[in-house]
Design an enzyme around this catalytic site. Structure first.
Site, mmCIF file in Angstrom:
data_model
loop_
_atom_site.group_PDB
_atom_site.id
_atom_site.type_symbol
_atom_site.label_atom_id
_atom_site.label_comp_id
_atom_site.label_asym_id
_atom_site.label_seq_id
_atom_site.Cartn_x
_atom_site.Cartn_y
_atom_site.Cartn_z
ATOM 1 N N ILE A 139 -6.562 10.632 9.137
ATOM 2 C CA ILE A 139 -5.206 11.166 8.935
ATOM 3 C C ILE A 139 -5.252 12.314 7.919
ATOM 4 O O ILE A 139 -5.811 12.181 6.831
ATOM 5 C CB ILE A 139 -4.239 10.062 8.455
ATOM 6 C CG1 ILE A 139 -4.227 8.864 9.424
ATOM 7 C CG2 ILE A 139 -2.834 10.621 8.257
ATOM 8 C CD1 ILE A 139 -3.725 9.154 10.831
ATOM 9 N N ASP A 183 -0.472 -7.636 -5.609
ATOM 10 C CA ASP A 183 -1.878 -7.739 -5.212
ATOM 11 C C ASP A 183 -1.869 -8.565 -3.928
ATOM 12 O O ASP A 183 -1.555 -9.761 -3.955
ATOM 13 C CB ASP A 183 -2.663 -8.446 -6.336
ATOM 14 C CG ASP A 183 -4.111 -8.727 -5.945
ATOM 15 O OD1 ASP A 183 -4.465 -8.526 -4.764
ATOM 16 O OD2 ASP A 183 -4.873 -9.165 -6.823
ATOM 17 N N TYR A 226 -15.810 -2.224 6.665
ATOM 18 C CA TYR A 226 -14.435 -1.827 6.989
ATOM 19 C C TYR A 226 -14.146 -2.089 8.470
ATOM 20 O O TYR A 226 -13.121 -2.673 8.830
ATOM 21 C CB TYR A 226 -14.264 -0.342 6.645
ATOM 22 C CG TYR A 226 -12.925 0.249 6.979
ATOM 23 C CD1 TYR A 226 -11.768 -0.180 6.342
ATOM 24 C CD2 TYR A 226 -12.811 1.278 7.921
ATOM 25 C CE1 TYR A 226 -10.538 0.392 6.633
ATOM 26 C CE2 TYR A 226 -11.593 1.855 8.220
ATOM 27 C CZ TYR A 226 -10.458 1.410 7.577
ATOM 28 O OH TYR A 226 -9.245 1.978 7.869
ATOM 29 N N ARG A 250 -2.996 -0.747 -7.417
ATOM 30 C CA ARG A 250 -3.833 -0.048 -8.400
ATOM 31 C C ARG A 250 -3.347 1.357 -8.743
ATOM 32 O O ARG A 250 -3.348 1.742 -9.892
ATOM 33 C CB ARG A 250 -5.266 0.036 -7.871
ATOM 34 C CG ARG A 250 -5.923 -1.330 -7.818
ATOM 35 C CD ARG A 250 -7.409 -1.212 -8.076
ATOM 36 N NE ARG A 250 -7.993 -2.525 -8.299
ATOM 37 C CZ ARG A 250 -8.610 -3.242 -7.359
ATOM 38 N NH1 ARG A 250 -8.726 -2.770 -6.154
ATOM 39 N NH2 ARG A 250 -9.110 -4.428 -7.639
ATOM 40 N N GLY A 291 -0.506 4.606 -1.237
ATOM 41 C CA GLY A 291 -1.642 5.196 -0.528
ATOM 42 C C GLY A 291 -1.252 6.409 0.297
ATOM 43 O O GLY A 291 -0.092 6.818 0.331
ATOM 44 N N GLN A 292 -2.244 6.951 0.990
ATOM 45 C CA GLN A 292 -2.034 8.200 1.741
ATOM 46 C C GLN A 292 -0.918 8.054 2.781
ATOM 47 O O GLN A 292 0.008 8.856 2.822
ATOM 48 C CB GLN A 292 -3.335 8.612 2.447
ATOM 49 C CG GLN A 292 -3.228 9.966 3.132
ATOM 50 C CD GLN A 292 -4.346 10.221 4.147
ATOM 51 O OE1 GLN A 292 -5.088 9.316 4.525
ATOM 52 N NE2 GLN A 292 -4.471 11.459 4.580
ATOM 53 N N LYS A 336 -11.535 -4.644 10.355
ATOM 54 C CA LYS A 336 -10.493 -4.137 11.256
ATOM 55 C C LYS A 336 -10.557 -4.822 12.623
ATOM 56 O O LYS A 336 -9.522 -5.114 13.228
ATOM 57 C CB LYS A 336 -10.577 -2.606 11.375
ATOM 58 C CG LYS A 336 -10.120 -1.877 10.109
ATOM 59 C CD LYS A 336 -8.628 -2.103 9.851
ATOM 60 C CE LYS A 336 -8.187 -1.657 8.483
ATOM 61 N NZ LYS A 336 -6.804 -2.010 8.162
ATOM 62 N N GLY A 376 0.825 -1.215 0.000
ATOM 63 C CA GLY A 376 0.000 0.000 0.000
ATOM 64 C C GLY A 376 0.855 1.259 0.000
ATOM 65 O O GLY A 376 0.454 2.303 0.516
#
Ligand code: SER
Length: 337
Positions: A190, A70, A160, A53, A28-29, A164, A25
């Protein structure tokens, strides 16, 4: 089959045993900024960035190794772990809450099967340590929402959140049952200026800055009195690395640390931005994410993180807003956003 047990050597592993790191990831952010910081600390070639992606940034590919993975395909992770002799994984790949409600099966597949693959690889290859992020989304409408305790009711109403909670339980199980050193933080929303978040409920607290700087107006997708716990990226990166470098023997919790730094309403955020951009206008049009936001805590008790590994944030609302506006204004003037 033989397994390691948590008292069989985990406490002897130190941060010096984290030499070859994989970040899933990484586009990602959080992953994008975490990778850069880890490369500074552990050496560029020792931190492998992996994405799927999203297109990786120029920085990510030019400063160290980059691989496409992936995470639902175990053999793809295993190939990279073997190729680079990885001993530590920061598993940041996940589908967030907003997208998770639109695509619940994808959310389950990526978040659960992805995590299970990572944990199995960590067990089989006796990795030193794994970081698995959790979220304030583990809480639900029945959880006390002010000063939410570390150990409390975990009955989320989003897919989600379900992934988690299960992820935390699985992580803690791998610590106890298989002696895999799994650590995790329940991240609040975040806020960051480098990479946009994708598909989360707390995304408004980032979008609002881009809109304020570019258009001087923003339509927020939660009500003005919606209060959620938030954190600025430098604190998020600091906390993540600090937990991963903490002494195992001091930890009573593992994959599920509450972490807090600031909580504010959408209106308080807009008002703080207005101090810097006086003609900024914010209006409010709640969508399906309002219900998700309403099911999450307003403020968080993070005393376990403070006691067990010395957590202490640096940023409050005004410092964060000042820094965000400064950084994004520079980007805007250079035509980067
Ligand atoms: N920022 C995340 C989300 O909104 C919370 O973990 O989905």
């Amino acid at each position: 089959m033989e397994y390691r047990y948590s008292d069989g050597g985990l406490s002897k592993m130190s941060k010096d045993d984290m030499k070859r790191i994989l970040v899933t990831g990484s586009t990602g952010q959080i992953g994008s900024e975490l990778t850069v910081e880890l490369r500074k600390r552990y050496g560029n070639d020792n931190v492998v960035a992996a994405g799927h992606r999203r297109k990786p940034s120029e920085t990510l590919v030019s400063t160290g190794p980059y691989e496409t993975i992936d995470v639902t395909k175990r053999e793809e992770i295993e190939r990279v772990v073997k190729k680079y002799d990885i001993d530590t994984i920061y598993h940041m790949a996940a589908v967030l809450s907003g997208v998770g409600e639109q695509k619940p099966l994808l959310c389950w597949d990526v978040n659960m099967n992805g995590l299970h693959n990572i944990l199995e690889i960590a067990r089989e290859h006796s990795l030193t340590r794994v970081f698995c992020p959790s979220s304030i989304a583990v809480f639900g409408p029945e959880t006390p929402n002010e000063n939410t305790p570390q150990d409390t009711i975990l009955k989320p109403t989003t897919m989600y959140g379900v992934t988690k909670v299960a992820g935390e339980l699985l992580g803690n199980y791998y610590v106890k049952r298989f002696g895999v050193d799994v650590r995790g933080i329940r991240y609040p929303g975040i806020i960051s200026s480098e990479t946009l978040p994708g598909g989360g409920t707390t995304d408004y607290a980032v979008e609002i800055f881009y809109a304020a700087i570019k258009e001087k107006k923003y339509t927020c997708f939660v009500k003005e009195d919606t209060v959620l716990p938030m954190m600025y990226m430098p604190d998020c990166i600091k906390g993540t690395i600090q937990l991963m470098e903490a002494d195992f023997s001091k930890l009573k919790h593992h994959a599920d640390f509450n972490l807090a730094s600031m909580s504010f309403s959408a209106k308080e955020l807009a008002d703080e931005i207005k101090k810097h951009i006086p003609d900024f206008i914010c209006d409010y049009k709640p969508d399906f994410r309002q219900e998700i936001a309403d099911s999450w805590p307003r403020t968080i008790d993070d005393s376990a993180a403070r006691e067990e590994w010395g957590w202490k944030p640096d940023y409050d609302l005004s410092r964060m807003v000042e820094d965000m506006i400064e950084k994004l204004t520079v980007k805007y003037e250079k035509g980067l956003i």
